[in-house]
Design a protein around this motif. Structure first.
Motif, PDB file in Angstrom:
ATOM      1  N   ALA A 199      15.875  30.445 -16.051  1.00 19.44           N
ATOM      2  CA  ALA A 199      15.258  30.942 -17.117  1.00 19.44           C
ATOM      3  C   ALA A 199      15.307  32.347 -17.599  1.00 19.44           C
ATOM      4  CB  ALA A 199      13.736  30.569 -17.121  1.00 19.44           C
ATOM      5  N   TYR A 200      15.476  33.225 -16.477  1.00 20.01           N
ATOM      6  CA  TYR A 200      15.639  34.716 -16.745  1.00 20.01           C
ATOM      7  C   TYR A 200      17.056  34.903 -16.936  1.00 20.01           C
ATOM      8  CZ  TYR A 200      15.311  39.532 -16.369  1.00 20.01           C
ATOM      9  OH  TYR A 200      15.487  40.965 -16.445  1.00 20.01           O
ATOM     10  N   ASP A 201      17.981  34.274 -16.567  1.00 22.61           N
ATOM     11  CA  ASP A 201      19.447  34.449 -16.493  1.00 22.61           C
ATOM     12  C   ASP A 201      19.921  34.250 -18.154  1.00 22.61           C
ATOM     13  OD1 ASP A 201      22.085  35.355 -15.621  1.00 22.61           O
ATOM     14  OD2 ASP A 201      22.452  32.989 -15.478  1.00 22.61           O
ATOM     15  N   VAL A 202      18.931  33.465 -18.625  1.00 21.42           N
ATOM     16  CA  VAL A 202      19.121  33.037 -20.338  1.00 21.42           C
ATOM     17  C   VAL A 202      18.580  34.112 -21.091  1.00 21.42           C
ATOM     18  CG1 VAL A 202      18.818  31.436 -21.972  1.00 21.42           C
ATOM     19  CG2 VAL A 202      19.855  30.701 -20.064  1.00 21.42           C
ATOM     20  N   LEU A 203      17.385  34.394 -20.786  1.00 22.42           N
ATOM     21  CA  LEU A 203      16.512  35.111 -21.401  1.00 22.42           C
ATOM     22  C   LEU A 203      16.829  36.788 -21.538  1.00 22.42           C
ATOM     23  CD1 LEU A 203      13.103  33.370 -21.239  1.00 22.42           C
ATOM     24  CD2 LEU A 203      14.671  33.165 -23.077  1.00 22.42           C
ATOM     25  N   LYS A 204      17.200  37.160 -20.259  1.00 20.97           N
ATOM     26  CA  LYS A 204      17.826  38.521 -20.197  1.00 20.97           C
ATOM     27  C   LYS A 204      18.935  38.819 -20.912  1.00 20.97           C
ATOM     28  CE  LYS A 204      20.784  38.287 -16.371  1.00 20.97           C
ATOM     29  NZ  LYS A 204      20.962  38.941 -14.718  1.00 20.97           N
ATOM     30  N   ASP A 205      19.869  37.921 -21.513  1.00 18.94           N
ATOM     31  CA  ASP A 205      21.088  38.239 -22.332  1.00 18.94           C
ATOM     32  C   ASP A 205      20.555  37.975 -23.571  1.00 18.94           C
ATOM     33  OD1 ASP A 205      23.454  37.377 -23.816  1.00 18.94           O
ATOM     34  OD2 ASP A 205      24.189  37.938 -21.877  1.00 18.94           O
ATOM     35  N   ALA A 206      20.950  39.122 -24.327  1.00 18.89           N
ATOM     36  CA  ALA A 206      20.485  39.129 -25.904  1.00 18.89           C
ATOM     37  C   ALA A 206      20.922  37.822 -26.678  1.00 18.89           C
ATOM     38  CB  ALA A 206      20.680  40.536 -26.551  1.00 18.89           C
ATOM     39  N   HIS A 243      17.304  24.202 -25.393  1.00 19.26           N
ATOM     40  CA  HIS A 243      18.012  23.844 -24.169  1.00 19.26           C
ATOM     41  C   HIS A 243      19.490  23.437 -24.733  1.00 19.26           C
ATOM     42  CE1 HIS A 243      15.126  24.847 -21.127  1.00 19.26           C
ATOM     43  NE2 HIS A 243      14.357  24.049 -21.636  1.00 19.26           N
ATOM     44  N   ALA A 244      19.562  22.986 -25.893  1.00 20.32           N
ATOM     45  CA  ALA A 244      20.753  22.300 -26.528  1.00 20.32           C
ATOM     46  C   ALA A 244      21.726  23.245 -26.793  1.00 20.32           C
ATOM     47  CB  ALA A 244      20.402  21.530 -28.016  1.00 20.32           C
ATOM     48  N   ALA A 245      21.463  24.550 -26.664  1.00 16.59           N
ATOM     49  CA  ALA A 245      22.206  25.925 -27.061  1.00 16.59           C
ATOM     50  C   ALA A 245      23.444  25.639 -25.872  1.00 16.59           C
ATOM     51  CB  ALA A 245      21.592  26.915 -27.014  1.00 16.59           C
ATOM     52  N   MET A 271      14.496  13.991 -16.207  1.00 15.71           N
ATOM     53  CA  MET A 271      13.476  14.769 -16.400  1.00 15.71           C
ATOM     54  C   MET A 271      13.770  15.883 -17.306  1.00 15.71           C
ATOM     55  SD  MET A 271      10.846  16.705 -13.797  1.00 15.71           S
ATOM     56  CE  MET A 271       9.555  17.536 -14.274  1.00 15.71           C
ATOM     57  N   ALA A 272      12.986  16.206 -18.327  1.00 17.23           N
ATOM     58  CA  ALA A 272      13.140  17.296 -19.403  1.00 17.23           C
ATOM     59  C   ALA A 272      12.906  18.313 -18.860  1.00 17.23           C
ATOM     60  CB  ALA A 272      12.245  16.666 -20.666  1.00 17.23           C
ATOM     61  N   LYS A 273      13.734  19.609 -19.274  1.00 16.66           N
ATOM     62  CA  LYS A 273      13.818  20.773 -18.837  1.00 16.66           C
ATOM     63  C   LYS A 273      12.299  21.518 -19.355  1.00 16.66           C
ATOM     64  CE  LYS A 273      18.236  22.225 -17.589  1.00 16.66           C
ATOM     65  NZ  LYS A 273      19.240  23.412 -17.906  1.00 16.66           N
ATOM     66  N   ARG A 274      11.530  22.319 -18.568  1.00 14.54           N
ATOM     67  CA  ARG A 274      10.446  22.970 -19.203  1.00 14.54           C
ATOM     68  C   ARG A 274      11.082  24.225 -19.954  1.00 14.54           C
ATOM     69  NH1 ARG A 274       7.684  25.426 -14.141  1.00 14.54           N
ATOM     70  NH2 ARG A 274       6.038  26.059 -15.729  1.00 14.54           N
ATOM     71  N   ASP A 275      10.303  24.475 -20.922  1.00 15.67           N
ATOM     72  CA  ASP A 275      10.680  25.836 -21.709  1.00 15.67           C
ATOM     73  C   ASP A 275      10.665  26.797 -20.982  1.00 15.67           C
ATOM     74  OD1 ASP A 275      10.416  26.947 -24.701  1.00 15.67           O
ATOM     75  OD2 ASP A 275       9.378  28.182 -23.490  1.00 15.67           O
ATOM     76  N   TYR A 276      11.828  27.850 -21.098  1.00 19.16           N
ATOM     77  CA  TYR A 276      12.236  28.896 -20.146  1.00 19.16           C
ATOM     78  C   TYR A 276      10.963  29.896 -20.398  1.00 19.16           C
ATOM     79  CZ  TYR A 276      16.820  27.479 -19.497  1.00 19.16           C
ATOM     80  OH  TYR A 276      17.998  26.624 -18.931  1.00 19.16           O
TER      81      TYR A 276
END
Length: 382
Positions: free
Chosen positions: A53-60, A71-73, A1-6
């Motif tokens: 999601a927040y663990d990724v987006l809170k880090d610049a 997500h490929a990043a 199942m594809a991940k949802r956009d963060y």
């Protein structure tokens, strides 16, 4: 199942700022917390998704990589370290929402900081002092000395709590962090260190005078300036005059709450005063002059018009209370109360009867009222 956009997971737009992302994360995390959704079997997985999601987006840096590659990043070695960290990282990512959900039970409050660092020295408590003053004092303003029981910095150890020459040492229980961690199932919980009380330090050689607290109980005499125009409920703040902090911490503030006691002559309404003045019946009927007191201790002569009735009001401008903020002075209102004479002598009664027999159209309000009563009774006749 594809991940949802963060961004979709957090309910935030792609251009959201760090503060907006944080608010969105807290809102979602509280909504989906498993402890609040026992009837939702998907709550835990949704909760993890929000955290990821927040663990990724809170880090610049991670956010920049995600905005460019999605997500490929974080797949195939790009960026490394991604959101799938160990359990310790997972718990740390929740520290903000833990504060909201569990209050002081968790770390990050009371000066310790979200990173679990040592708390600063405890600030002293604010103090309250209730001060009763008279209306005359409120009108004039005054300088008053008050005695306040409080805690002051220990003069022997200069507020450090340690014997002269001794230095505090790092707390062995928390290693100077002021907090201890405990694993509770899925979560890592931080609590204030029970040994040092969150200070991160202990004193091996406490001061004999204050017992290591850095402060002692003492009554202090303070001179307080009460401005003219204060009223009940006025609050005066004296910064730094409260309780001394623990072990050299900052001093609290002193708040003085004013209560103006009731006056036997004057009633107050903001900046205005009122005074009920009894007037002899003869003076009210014939007119004349009377003297009334003013709040500044003076007297004012007031002319009573002939035929004055109970309830008639007159204004003395500028004889009220001063405005607390800004220029201006209130007024004083005089309300007349026509007094019926008592303890009459035989001669006085005789003169009043003669007056009553000779009176015609001297009581217009009475004549009008009883005229209405007569009409009412006639209408009620069958």
């Amino acid at each position: 199942m594809a991940k949802r956009d963060y961004y979709e997971v957090l309910g935030a737009s792609k251009g959201a700022s760090a503060d907006e992302l944080k608010k969105a994360y807290r809102k979602k995390a509280k909504e989906l917390h498993p402890d609040r959704n026992s009837d939702n079997p998907n709550a835990e997985s949704q909760f993890k998704e929000v955290n990821e999601a927040y663990d990724v987006l809170k880090d610049a840096e991670k956010k920049a990589a995600y905005d460019r590659f999605g997500h490929a990043a974080f797949e195939g070695g790009m960026g490394g370290g991604g959101p799938r960290g160990g359990q310790g990282d997972f718990a740390n990512a929740f520290s903000d929402v833990f504060d909201d959900l569990f209050g002081d039970f968790m770390g990050g409050r009371g000066g310790g900081g979200g990173g679990g660092g040592r708390q600063r020295a405890a600030r002293g408590s604010d103090l309250r002092y209730n001060l009763r003053i008279t209306l005359e004092e409120a009108h004039q303003g005054l300088q008053k000395t008050i005695n306040v029981p409080t805690s002051v910095a220990c003069s022997v150890c200069d507020g450090t709590g340690a014997e002269s020459g001794a230095e505090p040492t790092a707390c062995p229980t928390c290693s100077g962090m002021g907090k201890v961690r405990a694993q509770q199932g899925f979560f890592t919980v931080e609590r204030t260190c029970p040994t040092c009380g969150g200070l991160g330090q202990i004193i091996k050689n406490p001061c004999n005078s204050c017992g290591g607290a850095g402060r002692v109980e003492k009554d202090r005499a303070l001179s307080v300036n009460i401005p003219a125009g204060v009223e009940t409920g006025t609050r005066i703040r004296l910064a730094g005059e409260g309780e001394a902090g623990l072990r050299g911490g900052p001093t609290g503030d002193l708040y003085i709450f004013i209560q103006v006691v009731d006056h036997p002559i004057f009633d107050r309404d903001g900046v205005h005063l009122s005074c009920l003045v009894p007037v002899p019946m003869a003076t009210a009927a014939l007119g004349g002059d009377i003297e009334v007191p003013t709040i500044d201790g003076g007297r004012s002569r007031v002319k009573i018009p002939a035929g004055s009735q109970t309830g008639k009001q007159m204004r003395l401008r500028g004889k009220g209370m001063p405005a607390l903020r800004g220029a201006g002075q209130g007024d004083m209102f005089i309300e007349l109360a026509v007094e019926t004479p008592v303890n009459l002598t035989s001669r006085q009664k005789e003169l009043l009867r003669e007056f009553a027999d000779a009176s015609e159209n001297n009581s217009p309000e009475s004549s009008d009222f009883f005229g209405k009563v007569k009409s009412f009774w006639e209408q009620m006749k069958p």
